[in-house]
Design a protein around this motif. Structure first.
Motif, mmCIF file in Angstrom:
data_model
loop_
_atom_site.group_PDB
_atom_site.id
_atom_site.type_symbol
_atom_site.label_atom_id
_atom_site.label_comp_id
_atom_site.label_asym_id
_atom_site.label_seq_id
_atom_site.Cartn_x
_atom_site.Cartn_y
_atom_site.Cartn_z
ATOM 1 N N TYR A 297 9.665 -1.874 9.880
ATOM 2 C CA TYR A 297 10.495 -1.608 8.713
ATOM 3 C C TYR A 297 9.715 -0.793 7.687
ATOM 4 N N ASP A 298 10.391 0.182 7.093
ATOM 5 C CA ASP A 298 9.789 1.079 6.108
ATOM 6 C C ASP A 298 10.144 0.554 4.717
ATOM 7 N N SER A 299 9.234 -0.171 4.121
ATOM 8 C CA SER A 299 9.514 -0.818 2.839
ATOM 9 C C SER A 299 9.822 0.202 1.742
ATOM 10 N N GLN A 300 9.188 1.360 1.791
ATOM 11 C CA GLN A 300 9.429 2.377 0.774
ATOM 12 C C GLN A 300 10.842 2.947 0.890
ATOM 13 N N ALA A 301 11.298 3.155 2.128
ATOM 14 C CA ALA A 301 12.651 3.666 2.337
ATOM 15 C C ALA A 301 13.694 2.664 1.848
ATOM 16 N N ILE A 302 13.425 1.386 2.082
ATOM 17 C CA ILE A 302 14.337 0.340 1.609
ATOM 18 C C ILE A 302 14.354 0.315 0.081
ATOM 19 N N LYS A 303 13.191 0.439 -0.508
ATOM 20 C CA LYS A 303 13.070 0.411 -1.964
ATOM 21 C C LYS A 303 13.822 1.572 -2.611
ATOM 22 N N ASN A 304 13.823 2.724 -1.947
ATOM 23 C CA ASN A 304 14.448 3.918 -2.513
ATOM 24 C C ASN A 304 15.945 4.032 -2.215
ATOM 25 N N ALA A 305 16.454 3.153 -1.363
ATOM 26 C CA ALA A 305 17.853 3.257 -0.941
ATOM 27 C C ALA A 305 18.809 2.714 -2.006
ATOM 28 N N LYS A 306 20.068 3.090 -1.884
ATOM 29 C CA LYS A 306 21.101 2.570 -2.769
ATOM 30 C C LYS A 306 21.289 1.076 -2.539
ATOM 31 N N PHE A 307 21.674 0.384 -3.595
ATOM 32 C CA PHE A 307 21.839 -1.068 -3.510
ATOM 33 C C PHE A 307 22.827 -1.451 -2.410
ATOM 34 N N LEU A 308 23.974 -0.744 -2.340
ATOM 35 C CA LEU A 308 24.995 -1.111 -1.373
ATOM 36 C C LEU A 308 24.499 -0.892 0.059
ATOM 37 N N ASP A 309 23.729 0.168 0.283
ATOM 38 C CA ASP A 309 23.174 0.412 1.612
ATOM 39 C C ASP A 309 22.209 -0.701 2.010
ATOM 40 N N VAL A 310 21.402 -1.141 1.062
ATOM 41 C CA VAL A 310 20.467 -2.235 1.353
ATOM 42 C C VAL A 310 21.242 -3.525 1.655
ATOM 43 N N PHE A 311 22.318 -3.762 0.922
ATOM 44 C CA PHE A 311 23.161 -4.937 1.173
ATOM 45 C C PHE A 311 23.692 -4.907 2.609
ATOM 46 N N TYR A 312 24.240 -3.761 3.021
ATOM 47 C CA TYR A 312 24.776 -3.664 4.380
ATOM 48 C C TYR A 312 23.665 -3.770 5.425
ATOM 49 N N TRP A 313 22.487 -3.282 5.079
ATOM 50 C CA TRP A 313 21.349 -3.403 6.000
ATOM 51 C C TRP A 313 21.004 -4.874 6.216
ATOM 52 N N TYR A 314 21.061 -5.685 5.191
ATOM 53 C CA TYR A 314 20.809 -7.116 5.360
ATOM 54 C C TYR A 314 21.907 -7.774 6.200
ATOM 55 N N ILE A 315 23.142 -7.318 6.048
ATOM 56 C CA ILE A 315 24.224 -7.813 6.900
ATOM 57 C C ILE A 315 23.920 -7.482 8.362
ATOM 58 N N PHE A 316 23.473 -6.249 8.586
ATOM 59 C CA PHE A 316 23.100 -5.845 9.945
ATOM 60 C C PHE A 316 21.997 -6.752 10.495
ATOM 61 N N ARG A 317 20.990 -7.027 9.696
ATOM 62 C CA ARG A 317 19.880 -7.849 10.174
ATOM 63 C C ARG A 317 20.339 -9.259 10.542
ATOM 64 N N CYS A 318 21.278 -9.792 9.766
ATOM 65 C CA CYS A 318 21.826 -11.117 10.109
ATOM 66 C C CYS A 318 22.549 -11.061 11.448
ATOM 67 N N ALA A 319 23.363 -10.009 11.639
ATOM 68 C CA ALA A 319 24.074 -9.852 12.909
ATOM 69 C C ALA A 319 23.097 -9.651 14.066
ATOM 70 N N LEU A 320 21.998 -8.950 13.799
ATOM 71 C CA LEU A 320 20.990 -8.721 14.837
ATOM 72 C C LEU A 320 20.359 -10.026 15.288
ATOM 73 N N GLN A 321 20.117 -10.946 14.366
ATOM 74 C CA GLN A 321 19.557 -12.237 14.740
ATOM 75 C C GLN A 321 20.518 -12.995 15.654
ATOM 76 N N ILE A 322 21.811 -12.890 15.372
ATOM 77 C CA ILE A 322 22.804 -13.531 16.245
ATOM 78 C C ILE A 322 22.766 -12.891 17.635
ATOM 79 N N CYS A 323 22.637 -11.555 17.686
ATOM 80 C CA CYS A 323 22.514 -10.859 18.973
ATOM 81 C C CYS A 323 21.310 -11.372 19.758
ATOM 82 N N LYS A 324 20.196 -11.567 19.076
ATOM 83 C CA LYS A 324 18.984 -12.019 19.759
ATOM 84 C C LYS A 324 19.162 -13.402 20.367
ATOM 85 N N VAL A 325 19.792 -14.303 19.612
ATOM 86 C CA VAL A 325 20.050 -15.644 20.131
ATOM 87 C C VAL A 325 21.040 -15.578 21.292
#
Length: 321
Positions: free
Chosen positions: A259-287
């Motif tokens: 993960y690129d912490s600088q890219a996350i820091k520079n991104a729009k708030f809404l994009d970061v929100f959706y990225w966290y939604i994606f990460r939650c869904a990814l954890q479900i995929c892994k299980v």
């Protein structure tokens, strides 16, 4: 004459738009540059109207194959006698500049093994939170550092090589029978193996991402599509680790992103929100993946259907130019 090969399996919903973009791009390039293409469609076990749609394009030759994308590519490669070949999926939209750029760089640099263009997702057709999260993830490449695997949706390759099932037979016989991995099918995807092989054999400089022009594609928009995409990728990485363990170091050096912490820091708030939604869904995929793998390894009576269609990715792509 550069072979340009479109591999297709039951692509009736979107192949017309894909071929329109390719044929128009080829015509534009040939009119303006001293570069010419031999356009070929390889139809892999198509049982829908894909063939009849392809036949409406007089410019396109047709070959037929059976057994998946690797065998389709092998069929085309064995039928050509060119310095390099361009492969395209049948569910993308190709900009002329992207096609021209990868052709030119391969013509100018004989040491280059693979060239591929930037890719960009098209807007979602559905408006669920997960669909938006998947779009944001793909638009920003997951807010991850760059890895050196190439994009298999459209790429030019010099010296295509993927070992056949027969060439892997000695290794396959040493591996346990498994209804999840199905080693007896050999290598099932192109870009993961080819990336490892090229990186392991020639190094990072042999693969080049070209930033002039882009291709457009439709990413998954549902959990089912997301999981099927994830399963394809993770399963093939694990299968290659067993089938060709000598390629593991190349994957560890060049195929793992952080993960690129600088890219996350520079991104729009809404994009970061959706990225966290994606990460939650990814954890479900892994299980989900671990449970499914355990089931097919120990209890299932049939093989895992690892290459199920991702329906939404096959829908037409219309680009307003």
């Amino acid at each position: 004459m550069i072979p340009l090969v479109i591999t297709a399996k039951n692509e009736e919903k979107g192949i017309g738009q894909c071929l329109d973009s390719i044929v128009s791009s080829v015509a534009l390039i040939e009119n303006l540059h001293n570069i010419y293409f031999d356009v070929i469609a390889v139809l892999d076990d198509c049982i829908d109207n894909t063939e009849s749609i392809v036949r409406t394009f007089s410019r396109i030759k047709i070959l037929k194959s059976s057994g998946g994308i690797v065998k389709a590519q092998r069929k085309a490669y064995e039928a050509t006698n060119a310095d390099f070949i361009i492969f395209s999926d049948a569910d993308i939209y190709v900009e002329a500049q992207a096609l021209l750029a990868i052709a030119e760089v391969m013509l100018k640099n004989s040491n280059l093994r693979i060239a591929y263009p930037l890719k960009h997702p098209v807007k979602t057709l559905t408006h669920s939170i997960l669909a938006k999260a998947l779009y944001v993830y793909n638009k920003h490449n997951g807010f991850q550092t760059k890895r050196h695997y190439f994009n298999g949706r459209l790429f030019a390759i010099r010296g295509w090589f993927i070992p056949s099932v027969e060439e892997l037979q000695e290794t396959i016989q040493k591996l346990p029978r498994c209804k999840f991995y199905s080693y007896e099918e050999g290598i099932r995807t192109d870009d993961i193996f080819l990336s490892r092989f090229i990186l392991n054999t020639y190094g990072r400089d042999a693969i080049s991402e070209i930033t002039s022009g882009v291709i457009f594609y439709r990413p998954p928009e549902t959990y089912r599509g997301m999981y099927r995409t994830y399963r394809r990728m993770r399963m093939e990485i694990e299968r290659l680790n067993h089938l060709l363990p000598e390629t593991i170091p190349a994957h560890q050096r060049s195929g793992i992103r952080q993960y690129d912490s600088q890219a996350i820091k520079n991104a729009k708030f809404l994009d970061v929100f959706y990225w966290y939604i994606f990460r939650c869904a990814l954890q479900i995929c892994k299980v989900h993946y671990v449970i499914e793998r355990f089931w097919f390894q120990h209890f299932a009576t049939r093989r895992c259907p690892a290459w199920e269609t991702i329906e939404e990715s096959k829908l037409p792509i219309h680009i307003e130019l």
